[in-house]
Design a protein around this motif. Structure first.
Motif, PDB file in Angstrom:
ATOM      1  N   GLN A  10      31.087  44.402  39.946  1.00 10.46           N
ATOM      2  CA  GLN A  10      30.983  46.050  39.524  1.00 10.46           C
ATOM      3  C   GLN A  10      29.892  46.506  38.912  1.00 10.46           C
ATOM      4  O   GLN A  10      29.404  47.411  39.288  1.00 10.46           O
ATOM      5  N   ILE A  11      29.455  45.655  38.168  1.00 10.37           N
ATOM      6  CA  ILE A  11      27.817  45.960  37.599  1.00 10.37           C
ATOM      7  C   ILE A  11      26.821  46.016  39.008  1.00 10.37           C
ATOM      8  O   ILE A  11      26.090  47.042  39.192  1.00 10.37           O
TER       9      ILE A  11
ATOM     10  N   ASP B 222      27.670  46.706  41.998  1.00  6.86           N
ATOM     11  CA  ASP B 222      27.700  47.626  42.793  1.00  6.86           C
ATOM     12  C   ASP B 222      27.131  49.150  42.366  1.00  6.86           C
ATOM     13  O   ASP B 222      26.526  49.935  42.760  1.00  6.86           O
ATOM     14  N   ARG B 223      27.228  49.227  40.744  1.00  2.54           N
ATOM     15  CA  ARG B 223      27.109  50.390  40.112  1.00  2.54           C
ATOM     16  C   ARG B 223      25.896  50.601  40.441  1.00  2.54           C
ATOM     17  O   ARG B 223      25.217  51.623  40.445  1.00  2.54           O
TER      18      ARG B 223
ATOM     19  N   GLU C 235      38.120  50.645  40.740  1.00  2.00           N
ATOM     20  CA  GLU C 235      37.384  49.593  40.069  1.00  2.00           C
ATOM     21  C   GLU C 235      38.004  49.379  38.592  1.00  2.00           C
ATOM     22  O   GLU C 235      38.435  48.445  38.414  1.00  2.00           O
TER      23      GLU C 235
ATOM     24  N   THR D 121      39.944  46.257  37.094  1.00  2.00           N
ATOM     25  CA  THR D 121      39.664  45.469  35.746  1.00  2.00           C
ATOM     26  C   THR D 121      40.906  45.427  35.040  1.00  2.00           C
ATOM     27  O   THR D 121      41.264  44.555  34.177  1.00  2.00           O
TER      28      THR D 121
ATOM     29  N   PHE E  77      29.240  42.168  29.362  1.00  2.00           N
ATOM     30  CA  PHE E  77      30.553  42.427  29.752  1.00  2.00           C
ATOM     31  C   PHE E  77      31.380  43.503  28.923  1.00  2.00           C
ATOM     32  O   PHE E  77      32.188  44.304  29.357  1.00  2.00           O
TER      33      PHE E  77
ATOM     34  N   GLU F 103      25.558  53.294  30.365  1.00  2.00           N
ATOM     35  CA  GLU F 103      24.707  53.032  31.500  1.00  2.00           C
ATOM     36  C   GLU F 103      23.357  52.384  31.403  1.00  2.00           C
ATOM     37  O   GLU F 103      22.834  51.720  31.936  1.00  2.00           O
TER      38      GLU F 103
ATOM     39  N   ILE G 235      33.591  41.443  37.065  1.00  2.00           N
ATOM     40  CA  ILE G 235      32.942  42.395  36.389  1.00  2.00           C
ATOM     41  C   ILE G 235      31.374  42.325  36.739  1.00  2.00           C
ATOM     42  O   ILE G 235      30.749  43.602  37.030  1.00  2.00           O
ATOM     43  N   SER G 236      30.775  41.300  37.189  1.00  2.00           N
ATOM     44  CA  SER G 236      29.514  41.146  37.695  1.00  2.00           C
ATOM     45  C   SER G 236      29.426  42.096  38.944  1.00  2.00           C
ATOM     46  O   SER G 236      28.521  42.711  39.312  1.00  2.00           O
TER      47      SER G 236
ATOM     48  N   ASN H 182      29.816  45.566  27.317  1.00  2.00           N
ATOM     49  CA  ASN H 182      29.159  47.017  27.691  1.00  2.00           C
ATOM     50  C   ASN H 182      29.830  47.596  28.940  1.00  2.00           C
ATOM     51  O   ASN H 182      29.780  48.766  29.086  1.00  2.00           O
ATOM     52  N   ALA H 183      29.962  46.694  30.092  1.00  2.00           N
ATOM     53  CA  ALA H 183      30.721  47.184  31.184  1.00  2.00           C
ATOM     54  C   ALA H 183      32.057  47.785  30.758  1.00  2.00           C
ATOM     55  O   ALA H 183      32.471  48.949  31.550  1.00  2.00           O
ATOM     56  N   MET H 184      32.850  47.362  29.887  1.00  2.00           N
ATOM     57  CA  MET H 184      33.995  47.610  29.332  1.00  2.00           C
ATOM     58  C   MET H 184      33.698  49.077  28.802  1.00  2.00           C
ATOM     59  O   MET H 184      34.780  50.127  29.079  1.00  2.00           O
TER      60      MET H 184
ATOM     61  N   ALA I 220      31.342  51.160  29.601  1.00  3.71           N
ATOM     62  CA  ALA I 220      31.018  52.065  30.832  1.00  3.71           C
ATOM     63  C   ALA I 220      32.342  52.642  31.336  1.00  3.71           C
ATOM     64  O   ALA I 220      32.465  53.786  31.816  1.00  3.71           O
ATOM     65  N   HIS I 221      33.381  51.792  31.617  1.00  2.00           N
ATOM     66  CA  HIS I 221      34.801  52.149  32.089  1.00  2.00           C
ATOM     67  C   HIS I 221      35.387  53.161  31.241  1.00  2.00           C
ATOM     68  O   HIS I 221      35.688  54.390  31.363  1.00  2.00           O
TER      69      HIS I 221
END
Lengths: 263, 263
Positions: B254-255, B257-258, A243, A247, A177, B216, B251-252, A179-181, A183-184
């Motif tokens: 969004q991941i 979907d992405r 998106e 968040t 998560f 990514e 967050i999950s 890492n997801a931040m 990505a944003h």
């Protein structure tokens, strides 16, 4: 004790990192099992004397410890099919699967060897710094896996299946998560024509502080300060990024609530 | 050019880090301004020859560059009140405030000097690694601030107010929000009787990969793999933590979907 010899079932990111780490620490790795002989060879070829195999009958293997490093879904199936030498230990390496997933093996010596780290084929990880959580179905298994883990890593702990599952879930927040931040952040940096690398020192310092002082103390930013004007401005800036806006709202609200309760 | 002498308005986390960094790089820091003389003294006392002041009349200061390091809200007020020597440069250090926030100063030489980093009083940051974004209201200001920043840091870039505001917003995702994820992880680790430090190597490796390979490519985990069974299990485990459950779902999704779009 003599170091047990090892076979590895699987050819993924963990196997790619674990096999050479075992060798570097004095273990003999005899066989690498992959459904595809090709990928098993890729790993075996970089080892001293390992052989690539694609048959789950290990009855004539010289190894006494077998690490299952495949995806969670496939563990029980392999546990059912695998044929082991007498008294061999079999351990899976999953954060999620309980110890009992190996109850299907013929061997009474089953356990868990869970390295708390993210692995890639492209980037080798130094195992010395990888915490390993151990669980054994019996005392002999637990003792053997503990000793092996301590040869590889400076941080080894016992953990029950439910503890391990919780650590794994925490690791998703701390790794996947975050890492997801990133990505944003990357998406926003691109709109300003800057590279994400510019934020490297900030990210490093933030997370060092988070680990060192604890995330409660390390929290900064407009939500932490209760700066509603900046929060509003940011929500407007994010109008083209629904998106990211979602968040931003979610996490900022949680930070506001958390620190509001305290004050 | 000779190094300009500097005064600093403010006594917060940035002033505490910036003042000694300026001195170490050969700049003379003459005055530290704080509304409370006490906190100004705390910083001034650790410098070679700086004086703590609490009057915004700097007309007799020997300095030619003035850094405003106070909170965003107070910048315009200080810009209105401050009295500067002739031809002095005044720069704020905010990620959010536009250059024009300094339009209220009597001086035509105003600019922005924005260090992209999180600062604390307790933990000193090496300024060499701190990227600095520069904006100048005129060529003389821009040139001077660029040269000063390059004495302090190895990464200096020009950025317009709107670029800087976007970088700041990206920094909130990469810093504040990653730390909020660490706070969630910490809560879960505690329920399993483990310390957050166990996740240190994982976090470090994750974010190194994120910066090095891009987020990514670096994304891993059950949502990345589309492993809905594990996602369901985790949602159940989080039933007693509604906040964490909300974040996990958000967050999950969004991941999912992405990476679903990609495949």
């Amino acid at each position: 004790m003599n170091l047990p010899e090892v076979d590895i079932i699987g050819t993924g990111n963990l196997a790619t990192n674990l096999a050479p780490a075992l060798e570097q620490n004095g273990f003999i790795v005899n066989n690498i099992y992959g459904r595809s002989q090709e990928s098993a060879k890729e790993i075996a070829n970089r080892l001293y004397q390992a052989t690539a195999v694609n048959d789950l009958d290990f009855s004539s293997s010289k190894s006494s410890v077998f690490f299952i490093t495949i995806s969670d879904d496939a563990i029980e199936e392999v546990a059912r099919e695998i044929i082991l030498p007498d008294d061999a230990i079999i351990a899976h390496t999953s954060g999620t699967k309980s110890l009992s997933a190996l109850g299907y093996t013929a061997s009474p010596n089953f356990g868990v060897f869970y390295p708390v780290q993210t692995f890639s084929k492209a980037k080798r990880v130094n195992f010395e710094n990888v915490p390993v959580l151990i669980e054994g179905g019996n005392r002999f298994t637990e003792k053997t896996l503990l000793k092996m883990a301590k040869k590889l890593s400076s941080t080894v702990e016992l953990a029950s299946s439910s503890q391990r599952r919780m650590v794994h879930l925490a690791a998703i927040f701390a790794g996947n998560f975050t890492n997801a931040m990133m990505a944003h952040a990357n998406e926003l940096m691109a709109t300003a024509n800057f590279d994400l690398q510019l934020l490297g020192p900030l990210v490093e310092e933030t997370l060092n502080k988070s680990i060192l002082l604890g995330p409660e103390v390390a929290q900064t930013g407009p939500a932490r300060r209760g700066d509603l004007e900046v929060l509003d401005e940011h929500m407007q800036m994010l109008e083209k990024f629904p998106e990211l806006q979602e968040t931003y709202r979610n996490i900022s609200q949680q930070i506001l609530d958390r620190y509001d309760e305290e004050s």
